[in-house]
Design a protein around this motif. Sequence first.
Motif, PDB file in Angstrom:
ATOM      1  N   ILE A 137     -30.760  93.906 -31.985  1.00 13.33           N
ATOM      2  CA  ILE A 137     -29.606  93.454 -32.116  1.00 13.33           C
ATOM      3  C   ILE A 137     -29.399  92.064 -31.571  1.00 13.33           C
ATOM      4  O   ILE A 137     -30.175  91.380 -30.843  1.00 13.33           O
ATOM      5  N   HIS A 138     -28.552  91.363 -32.152  1.00  8.41           N
ATOM      6  CA  HIS A 138     -28.309  89.768 -31.817  1.00  8.41           C
ATOM      7  C   HIS A 138     -26.770  89.542 -31.762  1.00  8.41           C
ATOM      8  O   HIS A 138     -26.034  90.425 -31.898  1.00  8.41           O
ATOM      9  N   GLU A 139     -26.436  88.247 -31.465  1.00  3.55           N
ATOM     10  CA  GLU A 139     -25.152  88.011 -31.240  1.00  3.55           C
ATOM     11  C   GLU A 139     -23.956  87.914 -32.517  1.00  3.55           C
ATOM     12  O   GLU A 139     -22.679  88.014 -32.140  1.00  3.55           O
ATOM     13  N   VAL A 140     -24.465  87.926 -33.719  1.00  2.90           N
ATOM     14  CA  VAL A 140     -23.592  88.124 -34.745  1.00  2.90           C
ATOM     15  C   VAL A 140     -23.102  89.222 -35.507  1.00  2.90           C
ATOM     16  O   VAL A 140     -22.032  89.528 -35.474  1.00  2.90           O
ATOM     17  N   THR A 141     -24.066  90.288 -35.385  1.00 10.43           N
ATOM     18  CA  THR A 141     -23.467  91.551 -35.877  1.00 10.43           C
ATOM     19  C   THR A 141     -23.302  92.546 -34.989  1.00 10.43           C
ATOM     20  O   THR A 141     -22.973  93.549 -35.360  1.00 10.43           O
ATOM     21  N   SER A 142     -23.467  92.139 -33.627  1.00 15.51           N
ATOM     22  CA  SER A 142     -23.165  93.329 -32.696  1.00 15.51           C
ATOM     23  C   SER A 142     -21.911  93.459 -31.910  1.00 15.51           C
ATOM     24  O   SER A 142     -21.528  94.389 -31.343  1.00 15.51           O
ATOM     25  N   PRO A 143     -21.206  92.243 -31.914  1.00 15.36           N
ATOM     26  CA  PRO A 143     -19.993  92.457 -31.391  1.00 15.36           C
ATOM     27  C   PRO A 143     -18.886  93.479 -31.942  1.00 15.36           C
ATOM     28  O   PRO A 143     -18.202  94.200 -30.838  1.00 15.36           O
ATOM     29  N   GLN A 144     -18.823  93.558 -33.089  1.00 15.57           N
ATOM     30  CA  GLN A 144     -17.903  94.386 -33.433  1.00 15.57           C
ATOM     31  C   GLN A 144     -18.124  95.955 -33.372  1.00 15.57           C
ATOM     32  O   GLN A 144     -17.572  96.720 -32.950  1.00 15.57           O
ATOM     33  N   ALA A 145     -19.565  96.001 -33.234  1.00 14.45           N
ATOM     34  CA  ALA A 145     -20.144  97.449 -33.024  1.00 14.45           C
ATOM     35  C   ALA A 145     -19.906  97.913 -31.389  1.00 14.45           C
ATOM     36  O   ALA A 145     -19.621  98.863 -31.310  1.00 14.45           O
ATOM     37  N   PHE A 146     -20.135  96.832 -30.559  1.00 16.15           N
ATOM     38  CA  PHE A 146     -19.972  97.117 -29.059  1.00 16.15           C
ATOM     39  C   PHE A 146     -18.546  97.521 -29.079  1.00 16.15           C
ATOM     40  O   PHE A 146     -18.008  98.188 -28.113  1.00 16.15           O
ATOM     41  N   ASP A 147     -17.431  96.761 -29.851  1.00  9.49           N
ATOM     42  CA  ASP A 147     -16.227  96.967 -29.661  1.00  9.49           C
ATOM     43  C   ASP A 147     -15.734  98.216 -30.146  1.00  9.49           C
ATOM     44  O   ASP A 147     -14.907  99.144 -29.256  1.00  9.49           O
ATOM     45  N   GLY A 148     -16.421  98.565 -31.045  1.00 11.17           N
ATOM     46  CA  GLY A 148     -16.127 100.157 -31.903  1.00 11.17           C
ATOM     47  C   GLY A 148     -16.595 101.079 -30.715  1.00 11.17           C
ATOM     48  O   GLY A 148     -15.662 102.268 -30.426  1.00 11.17           O
ATOM     49  N   LEU A 149     -17.518 101.008 -30.125  1.00  9.46           N
ATOM     50  CA  LEU A 149     -17.963 102.077 -28.971  1.00  9.46           C
ATOM     51  C   LEU A 149     -17.154 101.837 -27.945  1.00  9.46           C
ATOM     52  O   LEU A 149     -16.616 103.359 -27.196  1.00  9.46           O
ATOM     53  N   ARG A 150     -16.728 100.716 -27.498  1.00  8.49           N
ATOM     54  CA  ARG A 150     -15.595 100.681 -26.441  1.00  8.49           C
ATOM     55  C   ARG A 150     -14.294 101.430 -26.628  1.00  8.49           C
ATOM     56  O   ARG A 150     -13.884 102.285 -25.743  1.00  8.49           O
ATOM     57  N   LYS A 151     -14.004 101.333 -27.809  1.00 13.53           N
ATOM     58  CA  LYS A 151     -12.504 101.891 -28.030  1.00 13.53           C
ATOM     59  C   LYS A 151     -12.614 103.401 -28.437  1.00 13.53           C
ATOM     60  O   LYS A 151     -11.562 104.142 -27.973  1.00 13.53           O
ATOM     61  N   ARG A 152     -13.880 103.708 -28.424  1.00 15.94           N
ATOM     62  CA  ARG A 152     -13.990 105.314 -28.711  1.00 15.94           C
ATOM     63  C   ARG A 152     -14.565 105.799 -27.531  1.00 15.94           C
ATOM     64  O   ARG A 152     -14.899 107.174 -27.257  1.00 15.94           O
ATOM     65  N   GLY A 153     -14.912 105.198 -26.289  1.00 13.89           N
ATOM     66  CA  GLY A 153     -15.236 105.668 -25.120  1.00 13.89           C
ATOM     67  C   GLY A 153     -16.736 106.064 -24.970  1.00 13.89           C
ATOM     68  O   GLY A 153     -17.046 107.076 -24.230  1.00 13.89           O
ATOM     69  N   LEU A 154     -17.415 105.425 -25.908  1.00 12.31           N
ATOM     70  CA  LEU A 154     -18.826 105.976 -25.936  1.00 12.31           C
ATOM     71  C   LEU A 154     -19.747 105.016 -25.465  1.00 12.31           C
ATOM     72  O   LEU A 154     -19.564 103.682 -25.346  1.00 12.31           O
ATOM     73  N   PRO A 155     -21.035 105.472 -24.939  1.00 13.82           N
ATOM     74  CA  PRO A 155     -21.949 104.619 -24.375  1.00 13.82           C
ATOM     75  C   PRO A 155     -22.973 104.299 -25.506  1.00 13.82           C
ATOM     76  O   PRO A 155     -22.965 104.889 -26.623  1.00 13.82           O
ATOM     77  N   VAL A 156     -23.887 103.358 -25.172  1.00 11.30           N
ATOM     78  CA  VAL A 156     -25.361 103.222 -26.220  1.00 11.30           C
ATOM     79  C   VAL A 156     -26.056 104.491 -25.844  1.00 11.30           C
ATOM     80  O   VAL A 156     -26.402 104.816 -24.800  1.00 11.30           O
ATOM     81  N   PHE A 157     -26.303 105.335 -26.776  1.00  7.98           N
ATOM     82  CA  PHE A 157     -26.556 106.692 -26.608  1.00  7.98           C
ATOM     83  C   PHE A 157     -28.219 106.360 -26.088  1.00  7.98           C
ATOM     84  O   PHE A 157     -28.428 107.103 -25.107  1.00  7.98           O
ATOM     85  N   ARG A 158     -29.241 105.705 -26.564  1.00  9.22           N
ATOM     86  CA  ARG A 158     -30.462 105.333 -25.924  1.00  9.22           C
ATOM     87  C   ARG A 158     -30.754 103.706 -25.795  1.00  9.22           C
ATOM     88  O   ARG A 158     -31.348 103.201 -26.546  1.00  9.22           O
ATOM     89  N   PRO A 159     -30.256 103.393 -24.809  1.00  5.49           N
ATOM     90  CA  PRO A 159     -30.220 101.945 -24.477  1.00  5.49           C
ATOM     91  C   PRO A 159     -31.732 101.386 -24.432  1.00  5.49           C
ATOM     92  O   PRO A 159     -31.884 100.248 -24.973  1.00  5.49           O
ATOM     93  N   LYS A 160     -32.683 102.379 -23.950  1.00  7.17           N
ATOM     94  CA  LYS A 160     -33.900 101.782 -23.860  1.00  7.17           C
ATOM     95  C   LYS A 160     -34.470 101.409 -25.107  1.00  7.17           C
ATOM     96  O   LYS A 160     -35.642 100.997 -25.195  1.00  7.17           O
TER      97      LYS A 160
END
Length: 467
Positions: A32-55
């Motif tokens: 991931i990089h800074e352009v296409t990830s902000p909305q994705a992180f925000d979507g997880l945040r709104k749904r109360g989800l973690p990054v499933f496999r951050p490693k």
Amino acid sequence: MSKTLVEKIWDAHVVKSEAGFPDILYIDTHFIHEVTSPQAFDGLRKRGLPVFRPKQTIATADHNVPTVNQHLPIKEELSRYQVDMLTKNCAEFGVELYGLGHPFQGIVHVIGPELGITQPGATIVCGDSHTSTHGAFGSIAFGIGTSQVEQVMATQCLLQQKPKTMKIEVNGETGVGVSAKDIILYIISQISAAGGTGYFIEYAGSAITSLSMEARMTICNMSIEMGARGGLIAPDETTFEYLKGREFSPKGEEWDKAVVKWKTLYSDANAHFDKVLTFNAADIEPMITYGTNPGMGMGITQNVPATDKQAVPEQLSYQKALDYMGIADNSPLLGKSIDYVFIGSCTNSRMEDLREVAHFVEGKHKAEGVTVWIVPGSKQIEQQAIAEGLDKIFEAAGFQLREPGCSACLGMNEDKIPAGKYCVSTSNRNFEGRQGQNARTLLASPLTAAAAAVTGRITDVRELLEA
């Protein structure tokens, strides 16, 4: 049953498959990089989800970063905001970030391979179309949209239709001054910017297998520029030698086991491809584009194709492209004056590219009135270039060695080409405004770009090499 390499990797990663529905495909590595990830992180945040496999998620800042004075705050407000958001999001969700100042920072498709994160047989995605670069290692790698970035973050899987397969063979030996960039520009010029639509391409043939890993990455990088979903090359001893000893490559017994597995990654002799194309390397000369898509390319000594030779439905758009570029049809490009040279991007910013350019320009100097930017693909490449003294060669030639980033590839950061100016660029796209509003981009290899830099005009590099 005989299978292509794409089918072998794909089938090994299918979690569930049902007739009439896309496959559920497991993803090994997510960049991931800074352009296409902000909305994705925000979507997880709104749904109360973690990054499933951050490693299995790796982040870097590349698209919006400046390539001078990276230790200072970013000047452009939007760029600064997106880079800051990436830092905050990665900290909140536990994702490893190679941000500005980190020794591993760089263009996402450069750092994955050089760190040994990119490995054969893997499925790899990123919110960037040139993710196909990683296919050079014998992996299924492709770009995804922001909603899919969120999907992978949440599940480590994607819904995907299995692609058709195409084999492109290039056989024989290339001539003097012809590089991987020329090979791929030639292929795209022959089949058009839409010729690979719907396919995953496997590149093969003696001209391909003789390439270095860095050159193979250049080939696979531009698969998307012919409309393909991605491109890959079967791993071999060149691949294994490149990966051995890298930061995140397997070590010891794990390395031996990995190589045994990787050696099974090839298309079976009688595997069926939906389409097969064959080219002769001897037919390829140094290439350059003249229009506003990568398919509008030609050999450096040729004339721009005439508008009336195009298919009738395409003549209007073809003429529009030439008008934008300020180029007349049926005219030569040799001798045309240029203003900028950009050597960099995820296509041609690796050590092999920088060494080739430095060797060529040593003892020469850029032409008056030409601005030359050399932008390494990563912090590691920048440091290696300095250690080898390439910075001194570039400085003596009047070339500016900058800091890592996507830079003038896409006009999204501070490195833009002014309106109306011509830039010979080693990047991957020449769309209208790609390098800046009304900028005019001519795609070429690092050698052809360097030749333009020292002569101030479009030049057949073979003439200088022979001299």
